[in-house]
Motif scaffolding. Structure first.
Motif, PDB file in Angstrom:
ATOM      1  N   GLY A   6       0.798  -1.209   0.000  1.00  9.39           N
ATOM      2  CA  GLY A   6       0.000   0.000   0.000  1.00  9.39           C
ATOM      3  C   GLY A   6       0.835   1.265   0.000  1.00  9.39           C
ATOM      4  N   TYR A   7       0.232   2.318  -0.504  1.00 11.13           N
ATOM      5  CA  TYR A   7       0.839   3.651  -0.437  1.00 11.13           C
ATOM      6  C   TYR A   7      -0.246   4.617   0.002  1.00 11.13           C
ATOM      7  CZ  TYR A   7       2.792   8.150  -1.748  1.00 11.13           C
ATOM      8  OH  TYR A   7       3.224   9.449  -1.712  1.00 11.13           O
ATOM      9  N   LEU A  60       0.291  -2.778  -6.286  1.00 16.06           N
ATOM     10  CA  LEU A  60       0.325  -1.516  -5.552  1.00 16.06           C
ATOM     11  C   LEU A  60      -1.118  -1.101  -5.297  1.00 16.06           C
ATOM     12  CD1 LEU A  60       1.657   1.035  -4.392  1.00 16.06           C
ATOM     13  CD2 LEU A  60       1.658   1.977  -6.709  1.00 16.06           C
ATOM     14  N   VAL A  61      -1.444  -0.866  -4.025  1.00 14.56           N
ATOM     15  CA  VAL A  61      -2.817  -0.522  -3.657  1.00 14.56           C
ATOM     16  C   VAL A  61      -2.822   0.878  -3.052  1.00 14.56           C
ATOM     17  CG1 VAL A  61      -4.850  -1.223  -2.329  1.00 14.56           C
ATOM     18  CG2 VAL A  61      -3.233  -2.968  -3.130  1.00 14.56           C
ATOM     19  N   VAL A  62      -3.742   1.716  -3.542  1.00 16.82           N
ATOM     20  CA  VAL A  62      -3.931   3.051  -2.968  1.00 16.82           C
ATOM     21  C   VAL A  62      -5.397   3.214  -2.597  1.00 16.82           C
ATOM     22  CG1 VAL A  62      -2.015   4.120  -4.230  1.00 16.82           C
ATOM     23  CG2 VAL A  62      -4.290   4.118  -5.239  1.00 16.82           C
ATOM     24  N   ASP A  81       4.266   2.241 -16.256  1.00 19.99           N
ATOM     25  CA  ASP A  81       5.568   1.729 -15.813  1.00 19.99           C
ATOM     26  C   ASP A  81       5.397   0.478 -14.959  1.00 19.99           C
ATOM     27  OD1 ASP A  81       6.794   3.827 -17.116  1.00 19.99           O
ATOM     28  OD2 ASP A  81       7.199   4.991 -15.291  1.00 19.99           O
ATOM     29  N   LEU A  82       4.401   0.504 -14.057  1.00 21.93           N
ATOM     30  CA  LEU A  82       4.126  -0.668 -13.214  1.00 21.93           C
ATOM     31  C   LEU A  82       3.718  -1.861 -14.078  1.00 21.93           C
ATOM     32  CD1 LEU A  82       2.098   0.974 -10.287  1.00 21.93           C
ATOM     33  CD2 LEU A  82       4.455   0.142 -10.206  1.00 21.93           C
ATOM     34  N   GLU A  83       2.851  -1.602 -15.034  1.00 22.70           N
ATOM     35  CA  GLU A  83       2.365  -2.665 -15.914  1.00 22.70           C
ATOM     36  C   GLU A  83       3.525  -3.303 -16.685  1.00 22.70           C
ATOM     37  OE1 GLU A  83      -0.700  -2.913 -19.613  1.00 22.70           O
ATOM     38  OE2 GLU A  83      -1.335  -1.696 -17.904  1.00 22.70           O
ATOM     39  N   VAL A  87       3.695  -5.405 -12.496  1.00 26.00           N
ATOM     40  CA  VAL A  87       3.105  -5.043 -11.201  1.00 26.00           C
ATOM     41  C   VAL A  87       1.677  -4.561 -11.437  1.00 26.00           C
ATOM     42  CG1 VAL A  87       3.268  -3.474  -9.223  1.00 26.00           C
ATOM     43  CG2 VAL A  87       5.354  -4.424 -10.235  1.00 26.00           C
ATOM     44  N   GLY A  88       0.750  -5.071 -10.643  1.00 23.58           N
ATOM     45  CA  GLY A  88      -0.640  -4.654 -10.748  1.00 23.58           C
ATOM     46  C   GLY A  88      -0.887  -3.368  -9.977  1.00 23.58           C
TER      47      GLY A  88
END
Length: 195
Positions: A6-7, A60-62, A81-83, A87-88
């Motif tokens: 998380g962020y 990554l969850v926000v 960039d994550l994709e 990274v999901g």
């Protein structure tokens, strides 16, 4: 082993992270990077650490998408960039997640709509400028010094006892404005005095 990381971010010291932290915990995030920084800040060290920690297969969850990006284009770039790294991404409030085909489609539609809106704004601005020019108006900032003021300043600066700083104060402008707008190369200036 994949992780849900998380962020959480709030913009000011007065705001609390508790709501976001609770939601991220319920969403299964065992690790949460958190910081208090404006979304406009380019320096967000916790976000940088978070992005470095993510590995292929992680998510990554926000709490909300605006916690991650400074602007929509910044958000789209970060998620792309994550994709590319495998990274999901998941936003709890908007219920968007990019690990499924449906989630990816929703995000790309959202990004396309934002691009469409930006183009509309650009087109309207251009049309407005063209219409204003047709009516004789010119866009841009109003000049700080008109031609009469420039002549007065040039005359004042011929006096060796008057500094640019004094003239700038008198006209309510900076010294830089005077240097940019008034041809003063051949004038003898007492610049070290009173500067």
């Amino acid at each position: 082993m994949t992780h849900r990381i998380g962020y959480a971010r709030v913009s000011t010291d007065d705001q609390e992270l508790a709501l976001q932290l609770d939601a991220l915990s319920v969403a299964g995030c065992l690790t949460v990077y958190q910081e208090k920084a404006s979304g406009k800040d380019t320096e967000r060290p916790e976000l940088m650490q978070c992005l470095k920690a993510l590995r292929s297969g992680d998510t990554l969850v926000v709490w909300r998408m605006d916690r991650l990006g400074r602007s929509l284009s910044d958000l789209v770039k970060t998620i792309a960039d994550l994709e590319a790294r495998g990274v999901g991404f998941e936003s709890l409030t908007e219920k968007i997640e990019t690990s499924s085909a449906t989630g990816k489609l929703m995000f790309h539609v959202f990004a396309a709509m934002a691009e469409f809106e930006r183009n509309l704004i650009r087109e309207r601005t251009q049309a407005g400028l063209i219409a204003a020019r047709a009516r004789g108006r010119v866009g841009g900032r109003r000049k700080k010094l008109d031609e009469q003021q420039k002549k007065e300043i040039k005359a004042l600066l011929r006096d060796p006892d008057i500094s640019i700083t004094e003239v700038a104060k008198r006209y309510g402008v900076s010294r830089t404005t005077i240097y940019r707008n008034v041809e003063i190369e051949n004038l003898a200036l007492p610049e070290n005095k009173g500067s």
